[in-house]
Design an enzyme around this catalytic site. Structure first.
Site, PDB file in Angstrom:
ATOM      1  N   HIS A 111       0.853  -1.198   0.000  1.00  0.00           N
ATOM      2  CA  HIS A 111       0.000   0.000   0.000  1.00  0.00           C
ATOM      3  C   HIS A 111       0.887   1.246   0.000  1.00  0.00           C
ATOM      4  O   HIS A 111       0.712   2.182   0.783  1.00  0.00           O
ATOM      5  CB  HIS A 111      -0.896  -0.016   1.244  1.00  0.00           C
ATOM      6  CG  HIS A 111      -2.100   0.886   1.136  1.00  0.00           C
ATOM      7  ND1 HIS A 111      -3.179   0.589   0.350  1.00  0.00           N
ATOM      8  CD2 HIS A 111      -2.393   2.071   1.732  1.00  0.00           C
ATOM      9  CE1 HIS A 111      -4.087   1.537   0.474  1.00  0.00           C
ATOM     10  NE2 HIS A 111      -3.625   2.460   1.294  1.00  0.00           N
ATOM     11  N   THR A 147      -2.504   2.403  -4.955  1.00  0.00           N
ATOM     12  CA  THR A 147      -2.709   2.907  -3.600  1.00  0.00           C
ATOM     13  C   THR A 147      -3.525   4.199  -3.622  1.00  0.00           C
ATOM     14  O   THR A 147      -3.184   5.157  -4.316  1.00  0.00           O
ATOM     15  CB  THR A 147      -1.342   3.185  -2.943  1.00  0.00           C
ATOM     16  OG1 THR A 147      -0.556   1.994  -2.989  1.00  0.00           O
ATOM     17  CG2 THR A 147      -1.507   3.645  -1.511  1.00  0.00           C
ATOM     18  N   GLU A 148      -4.612   4.216  -2.863  1.00  0.00           N
ATOM     19  CA  GLU A 148      -5.464   5.405  -2.722  1.00  0.00           C
ATOM     20  C   GLU A 148      -5.931   5.958  -4.069  1.00  0.00           C
ATOM     21  O   GLU A 148      -6.140   7.168  -4.227  1.00  0.00           O
ATOM     22  CB  GLU A 148      -4.717   6.489  -1.940  1.00  0.00           C
ATOM     23  CG  GLU A 148      -4.174   6.022  -0.597  1.00  0.00           C
ATOM     24  CD  GLU A 148      -5.253   5.674   0.422  1.00  0.00           C
ATOM     25  OE1 GLU A 148      -6.396   6.094   0.236  1.00  0.00           O
ATOM     26  OE2 GLU A 148      -4.922   4.969   1.406  1.00  0.00           O
ATOM     27  N   LEU A 149      -6.098   5.067  -5.045  1.00  0.00           N
ATOM     28  CA  LEU A 149      -6.533   5.436  -6.401  1.00  0.00           C
ATOM     29  C   LEU A 149      -5.605   6.445  -7.080  1.00  0.00           C
ATOM     30  O   LEU A 149      -6.028   7.192  -7.970  1.00  0.00           O
ATOM     31  CB  LEU A 149      -7.972   5.974  -6.409  1.00  0.00           C
ATOM     32  CG  LEU A 149      -9.080   5.004  -6.008  1.00  0.00           C
ATOM     33  CD1 LEU A 149     -10.454   5.635  -6.241  1.00  0.00           C
ATOM     34  CD2 LEU A 149      -8.989   3.684  -6.758  1.00  0.00           C
ATOM     35  N   TRP A 297      -7.893   9.752  -4.389  1.00  0.00           N
ATOM     36  CA  TRP A 297      -9.260   9.938  -3.880  1.00  0.00           C
ATOM     37  C   TRP A 297      -9.269  10.643  -2.520  1.00  0.00           C
ATOM     38  O   TRP A 297     -10.289  10.716  -1.860  1.00  0.00           O
ATOM     39  CB  TRP A 297      -9.995   8.614  -3.828  1.00  0.00           C
ATOM     40  CG  TRP A 297      -9.577   7.602  -2.777  1.00  0.00           C
ATOM     41  CD1 TRP A 297      -8.527   7.675  -1.914  1.00  0.00           C
ATOM     42  CD2 TRP A 297     -10.236   6.360  -2.498  1.00  0.00           C
ATOM     43  NE1 TRP A 297      -8.480   6.557  -1.120  1.00  0.00           N
ATOM     44  CE2 TRP A 297      -9.512   5.725  -1.448  1.00  0.00           C
ATOM     45  CE3 TRP A 297     -11.348   5.715  -3.018  1.00  0.00           C
ATOM     46  CZ2 TRP A 297      -9.883   4.485  -0.930  1.00  0.00           C
ATOM     47  CZ3 TRP A 297     -11.703   4.472  -2.499  1.00  0.00           C
ATOM     48  CH2 TRP A 297     -10.992   3.884  -1.464  1.00  0.00           C
TER      49      TRP A 297
END
Length: 435
Positions: A111, A147-149, A297
């Protein structure tokens, strides 16, 4: 009339939290992780979210054969903790995988933010994660979710080169302008890469605004239908899986809401619940999407400032990735594993100094009282890690690095051979997987 698509994707991640690591521990104690906190929090979230929500989805899939479909991406860090502290969670995900109605996506194993700075490390983590998903669930992911879009043109090119033709990202307002996220787009610089974009308004109605809103399944379906009234092929609802039972407690009615919503969508006729790969196959891309600077995001800005928005974060980030060349020479498994866990984006998120609405969200997820405490604790652990790397480099037989290479933070990905990347849908030996 053909049905529109409704795509539900859930992010599953638990960070490997650092213990209180003091200045006087540097050089003396290389145990960085708070295993008590990791176990306690993981067990709590498993009981409140993962197990009951997985059971709910399994029941809905069985009651509505072929009609209820969802997708997950589960970080390697989360899978390690499931394996260690709550193996029953893995069993519940395996039960979902066996239905054939759940898709597992690819991502960075730790991540991490490696896609922003080190293509070689990014590639290695993606391959490691892919192999781990195949090991646990018997499937090779064919869709990528960073990771996190996080997405940009350059990252999209890396993802396509790794064998993926579909990627998830955010329908960020400053990128979309007047355009709707309810269509499929393609990368400006790699037209063969399809992009599925999150409808953040409707996603956040569930993820952040559900508590106390009185939202019903019928009202939400009306909102879904209104969003495609003037055009659109798919509504993509992407959110943290911990929304269910952890961020939104069971007392809010969030489980009852989902129990009512999914069968209602399946039976009403406007939408068909589809996985990301099914959505990409069903609908054509309508236009190119140019994203020269990375989006995500997170927060109101939908950019990287949640992790790299201040000097504390940048300093920690740069010092961490400056170790990559030395680690490549040593190629020590223990050091690589610590390097991976120190890359987890959560560590940099805890150092964020934002205020107002975004600050409240950051505070909810932050185990530290202040971002400065997060920075000091992380840098103490990182300082010890750097000492270990330098000591091993000094005492090993590895050739010394040129002075201009020691602190070099970036490295281009090595040229791939046919065996470097296993194409999605194939086994390690290159043969096709049986369906």
């Amino acid at each position: 009339m053909a049905k529109k698509s409704l795509c539900l994707y859930f992010q599953v991640h638990q960070p490997t939290r650092l213990r209180l690591y003091r200045f006087f521990d540097i050089g003396k104690d290389s145990h960085y992780y708070d295993q008590f906190a990791n176990r306690t929090i993981l067990r709590r979230v498993a009981q409140k979210c993962y197990l009951p929500m997985n059971a709910l989805l399994l029941d809905l899939i069985k009651q509505n054969p072929g009609e209820v479909k969802v997708a997950f991406s589960i970080s390697g860090s989360a899978l390690e903790q499931f394996d260690r502290y709550a193996p029953e969670v893995i069993d519940s995900f395996k039960a979902l995988a066996d239905t054939g109605c759940v898709e597992f996506l690819s991502e960075t194993y730790y991540h991490s933010l490696a896609s922003l700075v080190n293509p070689a490390e990014f590639r290695q983590q993606v391959l490691k994660h892919r192999d781990t998903i195949e090991k646990y669930f018997g499937v090779v992911p064919t869709v990528f979710r960073n990771t996190e879009l996080i997405y940009s043109n350059a990252i999209g090119e890396q993802v396509y080169d790794l064998g993926f033709s579909t990627m998830l990202s955010e329908g960020a307002r400053h990128i979309m302008g007047w355009r709707s996220p309810n269509f499929i787009y393609k990368s400006e610089t790699q037209p063969k890469l399809k992009l599925l974009l999150r409808n953040y308004i409707l996603s956040d109605d569930i993820a952040f605004r559900f508590n106390g809103s009185g939202l019903t399944a019928e009202a939400f379906l009306d909102s879904l239908k209104a969003s495609v009234q003037d055009g659109g092929d798919t509504v993509n609802l992407f959110m943290d899986y911990e929304t269910f039972g952890e961020h939104q407690s069971a007392q809010t009615g969030i489980f009852d809401f989902m129990k009512a919503l999914l069968p209602l969508v399946a039976s009403e006729g406007t939408f068909a619940l589809r996985t990301p790969s099914e959505v990409a196959k069903k609908h054509k891309a309508v236009a190119d999407l140019d994203v020269p600077e990375a989006i995500s995001w997170a927060d109101e800005e939908r950019d990287l400032t949640a992790w790299l928005g201040n000097e504390l974060q940048k300093d920690a980030f740069d010092k961490l990735y400056a170790q990559y060349e030395k680690l490549s020479i040593l190629n020590n498994g223990v050091l690589w594993e610590d390097f991976g866990h120190l890359q987890e984006s959560d560590h940099f998120y805890y150092m964020c100094t934002k205020f107002f609405s975004d600050g409240e969200v950051h505070k909810y997820f932050n185990p530290y009282d202040t971002p400065y405490e997060a920075f000091i604790n992380y840098m103490n652990a990182l300082s010890d890690f750097i000492i270990r790397v330098d000591d091993m480099l000094t005492t090993s037989d590895a050739p010394a690095l040129p002075s201009d290479e020691v602190n070099k933070p970036k490295r281009s990905a090595p040229k791939k051979s046919k065996t470097d990347v296993i194409a999605p849908g194939r086994k390690a030996d290159g043969t096709k997987k049986k369906k």
